[in-house]
Write a protein that holds these residues in place. Sequence first.
Motif, PDB file in Angstrom:
ATOM      1  N   GLY A  83       0.804  -1.213   0.000  1.00 18.05           N
ATOM      2  CA  GLY A  83       0.000   0.000   0.000  1.00 18.05           C
ATOM      3  C   GLY A  83       0.838   1.264   0.000  1.00 18.05           C
ATOM      4  O   GLY A  83       1.929   1.299  -0.570  1.00 18.05           O
ATOM      5  N   ASP A  84       0.342   2.280   0.673  1.00 14.28           N
ATOM      6  CA  ASP A  84       1.060   3.543   0.767  1.00 14.28           C
ATOM      7  C   ASP A  84       0.889   4.070   2.184  1.00 14.28           C
ATOM      8  O   ASP A  84       0.037   3.611   2.944  1.00 14.28           O
ATOM      9  N   TYR A  85       1.709   5.074   2.537  1.00 12.18           N
ATOM     10  CA  TYR A  85       1.753   5.533   3.925  1.00 12.18           C
ATOM     11  C   TYR A  85       0.848   6.723   4.214  1.00 12.18           C
ATOM     12  O   TYR A  85       0.908   7.280   5.300  1.00 12.18           O
ATOM     13  N   GLY A  89      -3.771   5.407   1.254  1.00  6.58           N
ATOM     14  CA  GLY A  89      -3.087   4.118   1.247  1.00  6.58           C
ATOM     15  C   GLY A  89      -3.436   3.281   2.461  1.00  6.58           C
ATOM     16  O   GLY A  89      -3.600   2.054   2.370  1.00  6.58           O
ATOM     17  N   ILE A  90      -3.554   3.927   3.609  1.00 12.65           N
ATOM     18  CA  ILE A  90      -3.926   3.223   4.850  1.00 12.65           C
ATOM     19  C   ILE A  90      -5.306   2.594   4.712  1.00 12.65           C
ATOM     20  O   ILE A  90      -5.509   1.420   5.029  1.00 12.65           O
ATOM     21  N   THR A  93      -5.418  -0.177   1.841  1.00 10.03           N
ATOM     22  CA  THR A  93      -4.774  -1.407   2.312  1.00 10.03           C
ATOM     23  C   THR A  93      -5.697  -2.159   3.261  1.00 10.03           C
ATOM     24  O   THR A  93      -5.841  -3.392   3.165  1.00 10.03           O
ATOM     25  N   VAL A 111       3.620  -1.770   4.079  1.00 11.83           N
ATOM     26  CA  VAL A 111       3.527  -0.359   3.725  1.00 11.83           C
ATOM     27  C   VAL A 111       4.946   0.180   3.630  1.00 11.83           C
ATOM     28  O   VAL A 111       5.762  -0.064   4.517  1.00 11.83           O
ATOM     29  N   GLY A 298       2.409   7.530   9.219  1.00 13.85           N
ATOM     30  CA  GLY A 298       3.268   7.387   8.050  1.00 13.85           C
ATOM     31  C   GLY A 298       4.309   8.475   7.946  1.00 13.85           C
ATOM     32  O   GLY A 298       5.314   8.326   7.249  1.00 13.85           O
ATOM     33  N   SER A 302       5.496   4.479  11.332  1.00 14.31           N
ATOM     34  CA  SER A 302       5.103   3.573  10.262  1.00 14.31           C
ATOM     35  C   SER A 302       3.586   3.576  10.138  1.00 14.31           C
ATOM     36  O   SER A 302       2.871   3.463  11.141  1.00 14.31           O
ATOM     37  N   ARG A 304       1.875   1.340   9.236  1.00 13.33           N
ATOM     38  CA  ARG A 304       1.374   0.036   9.671  1.00 13.33           C
ATOM     39  C   ARG A 304       0.600   0.167  10.991  1.00 13.33           C
ATOM     40  O   ARG A 304      -0.366  -0.555  11.231  1.00 13.33           O
TER      41      ARG A 304
END
Length: 571
Positions: A83-85, A89-90, A93, A111, A298, A302, A304
């Motif tokens: 995905g992306d940060y 994206g969050i 994902t 990510v 992000g 992270s 994540r």
Amino acid sequence: MKSNWKVYTKKADFKAIGERFGIDQVMARIIRNRGLETDEQINMYLNGTVDDMHSPHLLKDADKCVDILTDKIHAGKKIHIIGDYDIDGICSTTILYKGLKAAGADVTFAVPDRIIDGYGINEHLIDEAYNNGTDTIITCDNGIAAIEQIKYAKEKGMTVIVTDHHDIPFDFVDGEKIHKVPQADAIVNPKQEDCPYPFDKLCGAGVAFKVIKILYERLGLNPIDLEEYAELMAIATIGDVVDLSDENRVIVKYGLKHLAVTSNIGIRALVEACELEIDKISSYHIGFVIGPCLNATGRLDSARRAIELLLTTDMEDARKKALELRTLNVERKDITEEYAAIAIEQVENTELKDDKVLVVYLPECHESVAGIIAGRVREKFYRPSIVITKAEDGAKGSGRSIEGYNMFEEISKCGKLLNKYGGHPMAAGISLDIDKIDEFRKALNENQTMTENVLTPTVWIDVPMPVDYVDIKLIKQFEKLQPFGKGNEKPVFADRNLTVRQSAVIGKNKNVLRCQLESEHGKLVTAIRFKLDGQEIPEVGRKISMVYYPDINEYNGIVSIQFRIEDWRYV
């Protein structure tokens, strides 16, 4: 900063539109100003529901994508999401992960680290997935520009699916755009030239949802369960600042409504941590409170962590994670304020002040806030602005543009000076060698063709409307125009020859203007302007013209009309 006032002049039978849809003629004019012409478009705008959303099967390669996914699921192959940060994206994902899990997939996600990996899929993430036995990679909110990276994954024998919404990359050959796409097994992106999907402004989460919707259909999963993605799509759509038109309006309206009853523990915990009431969340709260908390992970850590918050089913765990996100966002705000001040000072006190495209180098600044600072610089000087920071492997930058300057295209013209770039007309990201920064700055300024008109902000007036015409009934009709945002800005109106009867600066920080104005017909109204920032105060007794938005003010049980001043000038 002085601005140009322009009035929309689009024509239509506003009386007839008003009668057909049961709205005031002023409403009809606003809707026409948003580019809507047919009854079908107007009805979608005012009354659109999830049933009016476009079929996901119209997206090029969407069915092909699901064919691949179902085959991999049935074969027990490992599927890996990259995905992306950012907030889009969050959310995308999270949608793909939850959807594939519900379909029985053996699925994991990664990510990119903003500092180590940079934007999107890269060789490091591909190697990591390959070494973990991944058979298939599916991207979301990235991938369309990853030509070499996806070639690398294919050379390793992996299946690659791209789901994205960003502009299709291109090269200039003899002054002509030649588009190029990666050699993925399926590419789902409504911006592809040969994609028949009727709306190309979905965010990444919207595209991801369309894929999951088809997957649910294909596997006979309960369509009611798709509702759990509604608020994720709304959060991403608002946070990624895509146009709030067509079905994006439906996504946001329905998602915000669904947010009040969400079963997502992580969202509930984040709303609680931000001290908001979940049944009163608006697009404003998403854009300026919830979204920045998700984005902060992000930027400073992270992303994540944000995804894990949205995936958790334990309330105590969710509350802990949500408070951590809020703390990160406070830290992000402090860094932003410090370096935004340095950037503005640099422009004001160096040769940069003469540039029409601002390229500011802040080597010590955390690269994660470069885009936010670029937005502050653009807002201050109303010029396309790029903030570049020192990175581990050179320099990285993020830009924010103004109307009339396609930043992605202009950066593409200087592509030979860059190591990597991508983005939209209004925003872009770059990486380059430090010794190329000055050359890049000069090239952008030599290539630019902006006139003074482009470099002057424009205030678009929907309707020249006397303040005497405004009543509470009309203001309540304006609620049907929401949600407001990019592509569906809050309407503004204008009146002239208003006499200033009272004028005062109020508020704890003395940055709010409160006026009493008298119309030509003798009506007294209250007008207010927030965030003065040293702007001139209208003198009592003088006449002004005012651009405004009418609002309802409730105080101690008293309901009154309050005019929010967007701009003003002496007659």
